[in-house]
Design an enzyme around this catalytic site. Structure first.
Site, short mmCIF file in Angstrom:
data_model
loop_
_atom_site.label_atom_id
_atom_site.label_comp_id
_atom_site.label_asym_id
_atom_site.label_seq_id
_atom_site.Cartn_x
_atom_site.Cartn_y
_atom_site.Cartn_z
N GLN A 74 6.62 -2.44 -0.88
CA GLN A 74 5.80 -1.29 -1.28
C GLN A 74 4.56 -1.74 -2.04
OE1 GLN A 74 9.04 -1.70 -1.89
NE2 GLN A 74 10.20 0.22 -1.79
N GLN A 110 3.25 -1.62 3.81
CA GLN A 110 4.28 -0.62 3.48
C GLN A 110 3.75 0.33 2.40
OE1 GLN A 110 8.14 -2.29 2.74
NE2 GLN A 110 8.99 -0.37 1.97
N ASP A 111 3.90 1.65 2.63
CA ASP A 111 3.51 2.66 1.64
C ASP A 111 2.02 2.69 1.31
OD1 ASP A 111 6.17 3.28 1.56
OD2 ASP A 111 6.49 2.79 -0.56
N ASP A 120 6.67 3.49 6.48
CA ASP A 120 6.48 4.71 5.67
C ASP A 120 5.05 4.83 5.15
OD1 ASP A 120 9.22 4.83 6.02
OD2 ASP A 120 9.67 4.03 4.02
N ARG A 132 10.38 9.30 9.23
CA ARG A 132 11.80 9.32 8.88
C ARG A 132 11.97 10.05 7.54
NH1 ARG A 132 13.85 3.66 6.48
NH2 ARG A 132 12.02 3.09 5.25
#
Ligand SMILES: *[C@@H]1O[C@H](CO)[C@@H](O)[C@H](O)[C@H]1NC(C)=O
Ligand SMILES: *[C@@H]1O[C@H](CO)[C@@H](O)[C@H](O)[C@H]1NC(C)=O
Ligand SMILES: *[C@@H]1O[C@H](CO)[C@@H](O)[C@H](O)[C@H]1NC(C)=O
Ligand SMILES: *[C@@H]1O[C@H](CO)[C@@H](O)[C@H](O)[C@H]1NC(C)=O
Ligand SMILES: *[C@@H]1O[C@H](CO)[C@@H](O)[C@H](O)[C@H]1NC(C)=O
Ligand SMILES: *[C@@H]1O[C@H](CO)[C@@H](O)[C@H](O)[C@H]1NC(C)=O
Ligand SMILES: *[C@@H]1O[C@H](CO)[C@@H](O)[C@H](O)[C@H]1NC(C)=O
Ligand SMILES: *[C@@H]1O[C@H](CO)[C@@H](O)[C@H](O)[C@H]1NC(C)=O
Ligand SMILES: *[C@@H]1O[C@H](CO)[C@@H](O)[C@H](O)[C@H]1NC(C)=O
Ligand SMILES: *[C@@H]1O[C@H](CO)[C@@H](O)[C@H](O)[C@H]1NC(C)=O
Ligand SMILES: *[C@@H]1O[C@H](CO)[C@@H](O)[C@H](O)[C@H]1NC(C)=O
Ligand SMILES: *[C@@H]1O[C@H](CO)[C@@H](O)[C@H](O)[C@H]1NC(C)=O
Length: 700
Positions: free
Chosen positions: A367, A389-390, A411, A479
C-alpha cells in the site's frame, strides 16, 4: 384560488402530521429493529418511549460525547507512547487523533442540525443528505483508525495500545452506526431522489435546469479575475482567459479571489506547494471566489496536506506530466495506508487541475497512496494519479474526477466516498508476480451510508507495462473491501484484458450478498456480462437504476460542481430520442415558445421549432449569447445543431442542444418520469416561465 387537488394534498399533509404526533412513540426495542445491530442498539437507550427522531437526537449526542472521550484517550496514549512505541504505532495514533478531530466536527454539525428539528420539525432534502454524508464519514473514520492501529500494533509489545485505544472504538463504531440508522430512518425521505419536487429544492440562485452545459475539455475553465491576477495567470500559463462567455453575474464564470505562484527557480511567490497552501486564507466561505495556487512545471518532492480550514483552494498546474507532486511512503516502510499519501486534502471545495500526483514506492512496497481526498465537494479535473497498490484513496464525503488518468495495480481506487469518475482513463499496471489487479475496492461498511464509486463514460485499458508483462496478470473490475461495497460501472469502454467473471471475492463468500456491484451499457471486448459472477449482489442494471449513480443521482445537488466551472454530465448519456421514447413525452407539454420538434431515431438528434416570442429559456441566452445563438434561430427554427445531450434531473428532463461552434443552448423540454404525472406540471413554479400551465394539453 387553490385548486381542489392542492387542497386535498394540504389536508392529507395535515392529517399525516396528526398521525405522526400520536402514533410514533415506540419502545427502543421497536426502534432498534431497524438498525444493523439491534442488540447493541438496545443497550444505548434508557428504558423510555420516544419517536425515532428523539432516539436519533439522543444517539447522536451520545456519539458526540463518546468521541470527546476518545480524543482524550488518544492524547493520553500519544503523550505516554511518544518515545516508547515503534514509529508505526505513533503514526497510527496520530492518524486516529487527526481523524477523531474531524469526527467531532461532523458529529457536532449533525447534532446542531437535528437539534434544530426539535423546533422546526423537518429538514430540507439537501440538508438531510449533508447530515447523512457526515454521519457516514464519521463511521468510516472509526474504521480507518481501527485498521491503522491493527496493522501497526500487531506485536505483543504494543498490546496496551490495542486494548486501550482500539477496544473502545469497537463500541463507538456500533454507536455511530445506530446514529446513522436512526437519522436515515427519522429524517431522510425514503425515495428522496425520485420523489423530490424541483420547487422543494432551495436553489441557490440558479435553478438546476437553466444552467447551460459546459463544453470545456482538457482542463480549461471559465475563470474570472482582477486585472492583476489575470496578468499573472496569463503570463505564466501563456494562455489568454477566454472572454465573452458571460460577465459572471449569472454564475457562469468562476471568480478567483487572488493568485499565488509556485515556481521552483524562485521567481514566484513560493518555491514549494506546502508554503503556498499556508498562504491561503483560513475558513473562507467562497463568496469572494477561489484562492488560486498556480504551480508551474516541475517535479515537487514534498508531502502536501491541505488542512480543513483551507477551503476553496483551486490548484492549477501546467499539465499532466508537467507539474508533478511525488513521494514514496508505503506501508512496508512503516507508514499507515492513510498517511502514506503524497498529497492529502481535507479542506472542502478543493479543486485541482492539470497536475500529476505520484507515489513511486513500487509494487513491492504494497500500500502506497498517491492521493487521498477526504474533502467534501473536492474535484480533480484533468489530473493523473500514478502508483501501484492503493493509488487513489477516495476516503469519504463527496468527490468528482473528470478527465483524469488513474494508474495502479491492487485495489487502486479505494475508499468510501460518494464519488463519480467521468470521462477518465483507468490503467491497470503490472503488479508483482502472483498478484492480481483490482481496479476498485470500495469500502462501504454500513447499509445506511450514502456512498459508492461510480465510473461513467471512462476507458479501461492496460498500461504499457502490463501489455509488455512477461507473466500473466488477472485484472478485475473490483472486489469488496467491506460488507456493503458499492460500485457501478456505466457507459464505459472495457478492454478485453479484464477477466470475463469481472469481479473478484475478497475472502470466501464475504460480502457477496450484501455488496452492490452493477454494470450498465458498457462497451468493448471486456464488457460482455454473459460470464460474470453470479453473486446475489451483482446486477446488470437498466437506465432507471443507473440514474441513481450519476452526478444528480449520487449527490442530490450539483451546484458545488457547477460553481467550479468544471464540466460534467449530470445524468446518463441518453439521446433526446431515447428520452422522449422512454418517457413518452406528451407533445402537448413543450417549453413556452416551442411549437414542435422532430426526432430522428437514427441519430438521436432533434430539431425544435420555435415561434418568435420564445421567452424561456431562450431569452436567457439571447441576452448572454446573442451573437452566437442568433445565427441559429431563424424564422422560429433552430437548426445546424451538432450534438444533443440530455440531462435527467429528478423527473425533469432538460434536453440540451449544443450548437456547432461550441456554444451552448439548453431547452428545458419538461417531461415526466413514471412517478410524476403530467397533471402535476400545473403546480410547478416554472409556470409562466417555461411552461404553458393554463393551456396544458395532454396527448396521452
Ligand atoms: C439545542 O437546542 C436547544 C433549544 O432547542 C438549545 O438550547 C441548545 O443550545 C441546542 N444545542 C446545540 C448544541 O445546538
Ligand atoms: C461495549 O458495549 C457493551 C454493551 O453495552 C458492554 O457490555 C461492553 O463492556 C462495552 N465494551 C467496552 C470495551 O466498553
Ligand atoms: C490545463 O491545461 C490545458 C492544456 O494545456 C489548457 O488548455 C487549460 O487551459 C489548462 N487549464 C487551466 C485552468 O489553466
Ligand atoms: C506574489 O508575488 C507577486 C509578484 O511578485 C506580488 O505582487 C504578490 O503580492 C505576491 N503575493 C503574495 C501573497 O505574497
Ligand atoms: C518551502 O518553502 C519555504 C519558504 O517559502 C521553506 O521555508 C520550506 O522549508 C520549504 N519546504 C520544503 C519542504 O522545501
Ligand atoms: C491561518 O490560521 C493559522 C493558525 O491556525 C495561522 O497560523 C495562519 O497565519 C492563518 N493564515 C492566514 C492566511 O490567515
Ligand atoms: C505521462 O507520462 C506517461 C509516462 O511517460 C505516459 O505514459 C502518459 O501518456 C503521459 N500522459 C499524458 C497525458 O501526457
Ligand atoms: C465520453 O468519453 C469520450 C472520450 O472517451 C468523449 O469523447 C465523449 O464526449 C464522452 N461523452 C460524454 C457525454 O461526455
Ligand atoms: C520478466 O521481465 C523482467 C523485467 O521486466 C525480467 O527481470 C525477468 O527476468 C523476466 N522474466 C522472465 C521469466 O522472462
Ligand atoms: C447503450 O449505448 C448505446 C451507444 O453506445 C446506445 O445506442 C443504446 O441505446 C444504449 N442502451 C441503453 C439501454 O441506453
Ligand atoms: C458474450 O459472450 C457470450 C459467451 O461467450 C457469447 O455467446 C455472446 O455472443 C457474447 N455477446 C456479445 C455481444 O459479444
Ligand atoms: C429497472 O430495473 C428495476 C429492477 O432493478 C425495475 O424495478 C424497474 O422497473 C426497471 N425499470 C425499467 C424502466 O425497466
Amino acid at each position: 384560488m387553490e385548486s381542489p387537488l392542492l387542497f386535498l394534498i394540504t389536508l392529507l399533509c395535515f392529517l399525516q402530521s396528526l398521525l405522526v404526533a400520536s402514533h410514533n412513540l415506540s419502545k427502543s426495542s421497536t426502534i432498534c429493529k431497524t438498525t444493523p445491530d439491534p442488540k447493541y442498539c438496545k443497550t444505548v437507550f434508557p428504558h423510555s418511549q420516544g419517536n425515532v427522531q428523539q432516539y436519533g437526537r439522543f444517539s447522536i449526542r451520545k456519539s458526540l460525547s463518546q468521541s470527546r472521550k476518545f480524543i482524550r484517550t488518544v492524547d493520553k496514549y500519544l503523550k505516554r507512547n511518544a518515545h516508547a512505541s515503534p514509529p508505526a504505532v505513533t503514526r497510527a495514533l496520530q492518524d486516529c487523533r487527526f481523524l477523531a478531530g474531524l469526527t467531532m466536527d461532523y458529529l457536532l454539525t449533525s447534532f446542531e442540525t437535528v437539534n434544530e428539528t426539535s423546533t422546526f420539525k423537518t429538514l430540507s432534502f439537501p440538508k438531510a443528505d449533508d447530515v447523512q454524508t457526515l454521519l457516514s464519514a464519521a463511521l468510516t473514520n472509526e474504521q480507518t483508525c481501527l485498521e491503522g492501529l491493527t496493522t501497526a500494533a500487531s506485536s505483543s509489545a504494543t498490546w496496551t495500545v490495542r486494548n486501550g485505544v482500539a477496544l473502545p472504538l469497537v463500541n463507538d463504531t456500533k454507536l455511530f452506526s445506530v446514529s446513522l440508522a436512526l437519522f436515515t430512518k427519522g429524517w431522510v425521505p425514503k425515495k428522496k431522489k425520485r420523489a423530490g419536487y424541483p420547487w422543494a429544492h432551495p436553489s441557490s440562485g440558479t435553478s438546476t435546469h437553466t444552467k447551460p452545459f459546459r463544453l470545456f475539455r482538457n482542463g480549461a475553465l471559465p475563470l474570472k479575475m482582477t486585472e492583476r491576477t489575470k496578468a499573472v495567470y496569463e503570463s505564466l500559463s501563456r494562455r489568454k482567459l477566454t472572454d465573452g462567455a458571460g460577465d459572471g453575474d449569472d454564475g457562469s464564470m468562476v471568480l478567483i479571489s487572488d493568485i499565488v505562484t509556485v515556481i521552483q527557480d524562485g521567481t514566484g511567490n513560493f518555491t514549494n506547494i506546502t508554503a503556498a497552501v499556508g498562504a491561503a486564507p483560513n475558513n473562507t466561505d467562497g463568496s469572494g471566489g477561489f484562492f488560486l495556487i498556480y504551480v508551474t512545471a516541475g517535479i515537487y518532492e514534498e508531502y502536501v496536506s491541505i488542512a480543513k480550514n483551507k477551503r476553496y483552494v483551486m490548484m492549477i498546474g501546467d499539465g499532466i506530466n508537467q507539474t508533478v507532486v511525488t513521494g514514496n511512503r508505503s506501508v512496508v516502510d512503516g507508514w499507515t495506508t492513510f498517511n502514506s499519501a503524497t498529497f492529502a486534502v481535507t479542506a472542502p471545495n478543493f479543486v485541482a487541475v492539470n497536475i500529476t500526483f505520484q507515489n513511486t514506492a513500487g509494487p513491492e512496497k504494497h500500500q502506497a497512496v498517491a492521493l487521498r481526498s477526504g474533502a467534501d465537494f473536492s474535484i480533480f479535473y484533468s489530473c493523473s494519479f500514478e502508483a501501484y497498490q492503493d493509488t487513489l484513496y477516495t476516503h469519504y464525503l463527496r468527490q468528482l474526477y473528470r478527465e483524469c488518468d488513474v494508474y495502479g495495480t491492487v485495489d487502486f481506487i479505494f475508499g468510501n466516498a460518494a464519488v463519480v469518475f467521468q470521462n477518465c482513463n483507468l490503467y491497470p499496471r503490472k503488479p508483482m508476480p502472483n498478484q492480481f489487479n483490482a481496479i476498485t475496492a470500495q469500502g462501504r461498511s454500513d447499509p445506511n451510508q450514502n456512498t459508492g464509486t461510480s465510473i461513467q463514460n471512462c476507458t479501461i485499458r492496460p498500461a504499457d507495462d502490463l501489455v509488455l508483462s512477461n507473466y500473466t496478470v488477472e485484472t478485475y473490475l473490483g472486489r469488496p473491501w467491506k460488507n456493503y461495497s458499492r460500485t457501478v460501472i456505466m457507459e464505459s469502454y472495457i478492454d478485453g484484458f479484464v477477466e470475463p467473471v469481472g469481479w473478484r471475492e475478497w475472502n470466501g463468500d464475504f460480502a457477496l450478498s450484501t455488496l452492490y456491484y452493477a454494470e450498465y451499457n458498457n462497451t468493448g471486448p471486456g464488457s460482455n456480462t454473459t460470464n460474470r459472477v453470479t453473486w446475489p449482489g451483482y446486477h446488470v442494471i437498466n437506465s432507471t437504476d443507473a440514474a441513481n449513480f450519476t452526478v444528480t443521482g449520487l449527490f442530490l445537488e450539483d451546484d458545488w460542481i457547477w460553481k467550479t466551472g468544471v464540466p460534467y454530465t449530470s445524468g446518463t448519456n441518453l439521446t433526446a430520442y431515447d428520452v422522449v421514447q422512454k418517457y413518452k413525452l406528451p407533445r402537448g407539454i413543450l417549453p413556452e415558445g416551442v411549437i414542435d420538434y422532430d426526432l430522428n431515431p437514427k441519430t438521436g438528434f432533434f430539431k425544435v421549432y420555435l415561434n418568435n416570442t420564445c421567452r424561456f429559456p431562450i431569452e436567457v441566452y439571447k441576452v448572454k449569447y446573442q451573437p452566437i445563438v442568433s445565427g441559429f434561430i431563424k424564422n422560429g427554427r433552430v437548426s445546424r445543431l451538432k450534438g444533443v445531450s440530455v440531462k435527467v434531473l429528478y423527473f425533469w428532463l432538460s434536453i440540451g442542444e449544443v450548437t456547432s461552434d461550441g456554444q451552448e443552448l439548453e431547452l428545458s423540454v419538461g417531461a415526466a418520469s413514471e412517478e410524476f404525472s403530467a397533471h402535476q406540471f400545473a403546480r410547478s413554479p416554472q409556470c409562466g416561465c417555461g411552461f404553458y400551465c393554463r393551456e396544458l394539453k395532454f396527448s396521452s
